[in-house]
Design a protein around this motif. Structure first.
Motif: not given
Ligand code: MIG
Length: 627
Positions: A393-406, A408-413, A437-439
């Motif tokens: 499982l991996l998700f990040s706070r900052a993102s740019y289109i392309g990172s969706h392949r690697y 998910g993201i959560w939408t922060g504070d 999708i995983y967000t």
């Protein structure tokens, strides 16, 4: 494909896209490149709707506002904000004609989506080079599908990551984590993971574990795993500058850190104090950083969240020194209110400052950070994802289109505000459009104190989002589901999630596989005006419509049905209510321990029996909800 690609200048390669498209010879008239800037002007008809831009404030229709693409650590998601943590430069204008537009540019972009001039989109790109993709013809969903194929397949984590997750800043030691797990067990509320925020580390140093708080970590991870609970540690972007700290020393000696304008390692303060920032744009550096995670996966860790990767900067030495100097000059002066604001701002503006980003360099000093700012979190996510074992499982706070392949993201504070339930809902389609999708959002709200009612209502939405995580900030009240009166209501709602997991997981996987959206605006499938304008209901898959309650002291809400549907309420392991409803407006009543949903005509939603965690979930269908 129906995509046209225009190239201006000599763009920095972002690898946002995965398909080569020939470059058109001539720019269309609406794209203008002069004076080292690029601008785009598109006319808007009265009925045009603008969808997209990913993680942004505003409604499902993005029209009538301004936005910025510049990944920002801003914990106040108020209505006026123009940028959050992600930069997702894709939108679709939908009216009589439908057009998609993606601007592949890693720096600052200003978007005026019919704000200054109500009948015009005006986009200004702060740079002289960019790739611009225009997708024309077909429906919104066809345009988005082409775009999603262009940017490559979305990341989906293993199924256990669809379980209910509990987080807090922080559970600082083993005793606290155990108490949380027991709390859930005693209340009979399912739980799959517990998060470790920055305090599990030794002085906020990445890849260290505080031995006093978490002795024999490896065995502890194993012990929890045998109970079906996974621990998910946080990793921050910056590395503490400390002699003898191996990660720091390796970074220095291998030239893995970003440089400043004088060619020294760029330094600035974040949680650990003064830090260096791995140059994730440099393949060797991001690989090195990614491989550091293996020390944790070797101890049995199966998931991570990565933070502060905009990158967030509290202050730099240079910024601090110049603020101190500037403030000295006020000494002995007649300090009127304007002077007060001035000297106060000298310090409050030290964080995330353009000056610091402009003093930061990538790739041996060749690339100024400011011009590629939006790639930092993306390339960090990439380096980590490429190093981790499959099914992490991996998700990040900052993102740019392309990172969706690697990842998910959560939408922060966000805040424990009712309006942020609605914000959460409205962002789902735009995030899906951009590949995420995983967000999910921090359920219950990060800042502020959640009321019992707010958390229950929020959960009634979050049980449908792939990432379902209750997270809360330091200093806020306990926000775990068992910490409120009558925890059985929370159990009833969270148990519904487990009944839906096989459906949600398959749907998410299929959406990734087929470049489709999981959450869609009603206007994508229905042509009537109320559907086009609907901003507080969304479609989930081809089967479901959701319409959560997002206001306080309400027992129900109005819902618009664009066609005949069957209204269901689920609670615990039961269907507590079922009613066929005609097209039109209806008032629905939903108890705090129920999950409302609508099944579309002729569709079927499979449910399983609920479970106490995903490991013990029997994914066979126990019943169908029929529309
Ligand atoms: O500056 O690690 O968005 O989820 O709990 C705050 C502490 C740093 C920000 C993240 C939040 C996390 C917090 N972090």
């Amino acid at each position: 494909m129906n995509i046209k690609k225009y190239r201006i200048g000599n763009p920095f390669t972002t690898e946002a896209t995965v398909i080569d498209i020939p470059i058109e010879r001539e720019l269309p008239r609406y794209i203008c490149a002069e004076d080292s800037k690029i601008s785009i002007k598109l006319p808007l008809e009265n009925e045009d709707i603008i969808y997209g831009l990913g993680e942004q404030m505003g409604g499902i229709n993005k029209r009538g506002r301004k936005y910025k693409s510049f990944c920002s650590d801003d914990p106040f998601h108020t209505e006026d904000k123009e940028a959050l943590y992600g930069a997702h430069n894709f939108f679709v204008v939908s009216g009589k004609e439908k057009t998609g537009c993606f601007i592949d540019f890693p720096g600052l972009i200003h978007w005026d989506m019919g704000f200054e001039k109500t009948d015009e989109i005006f986009i200004s790109v702060e740079g002289d080079s960019a790739d611009i993709y225009i997708i024309e013809g077909g429906s919104e969903q066809e345009i988005i599908k082409e775009f999603r194929i262009l940017i490559g397949k979305s990341y989906i984590p293993p199924m256990w990551a669809f379980g209910y997750q509990q987080s807090r800043w922080s559970y600082p030691n083993k005793e606290t984590v155990n108490r949380i797990i027991e709390g859930y067990e005693q209340a009979g509320i399912p739980l799959d993971t517990v998060y470790l925020d920055i305090d599990y580390m030794d002085n906020y140093k990445d890849f260290t574990i505080n031995e006093k708080s978490f002795p024999d970590f490896k065995n502890y991870v194993k012990e929890l795993k045998s109970k079906g609970i996974r621990l998910i540690p946080i990793i921050d972007a910056g590395i503490k500058c400390e002699k003898g700290f191996d990660v720091y020393e390796e970074g220095v000696s291998n030239n893995y850190f970003c440089k400043d304008r004088n060619g020294n390692d760029f330094k600035a303060a974040v949680w650990p104090g003064i830090c260096c920032f791995p140059d994730y744009l440099k393949p060797e550096a991001r690989k090195w950083f990614g491989h550091k995670f293996l020390s944790l996966t070797d101890m049995g860790i199966e998931g991570f969240w990565i933070d502060m990767n905009e990158p967030a900067i509290f202050f730099s030495q240079e910024g601090f020194d110049s603020a101190v100097e500037a403030v000295k000059a006020y000494n002995g002066e007649d300090l009127d209110c304007w002077k007060y604001f001035e000297y106060r701002d000298k310090f409050s503006k030290l964080s995330n400052s353009t000056n610091d980003y402009k003093n930061m360099y990538h790739l041996e000093g060749k690339i100024n950070h400011y011009n590629v700012h939006n790639l930092y979190g993306y390339m960090m996510t990439r380096g980590v994802s490429e190093s981790l074992p499959k099914n992490t499982l991996l998700f990040s706070r900052a993102s740019y289109i392309g990172s969706h392949r690697y990842g998910g993201i959560w939408t922060g504070d966000n805040f424990s505000w009712w309006s942020h339930i609605l914000l959460n809902l409205r962002m789902l389609p735009s995030l899906n459009m951009c590949g995420y999708i995983y967000t999910g959002a921090d359920c219950g709200g990060f800042n502020g104190n959640a009321s019992r009612e707010l958390l229950l209502r929020w959960l009634q939405l979050s049980v449908f989002t792939p990432l379902l995580r209750n997270h809360s900030s330091i200093g806020t009240r306990n926000q775990e589901a068992f910490a409120f009166e009558n925890p059985q209501d929370f159990r009833d709602v969270i148990q519904v999630r487990y009944r839906l997991i096989p459906y949600l997981y398959n749907l998410a996987k299929n959406c990734a596989e087929n470049a489709e959206m999981m959450f869609k605006p009603l206007g994508f499938e229905y042509e009537d005006k109320l559907s086009k304008e609907c901003d507080d209901q969304v479609l989930l898959g081809d089967e479901i419509m959701i319409a959560p309650i997002y206001s306080q002291n309400k027992t129900g809400r109005m819902v618009y049905l664009p066609e005949e549907m069957t209204f269901y309420k689920l609670s615990g392991n039961r269907v507590s209510y079922k009613e066929k409803m005609n097209k039109g407006l209806h008032h629905i009543v939903v108890e705090l321990n129920e999950v409302p949903l609508f099944v579309r005509k002729g569709k079927k939603v499979p449910l399983s029996e609920t479970a106490k965690n995903v490991d013990s979930l029997d994914t066979t269908v126990s019943e169908y909800l029929e529309g």
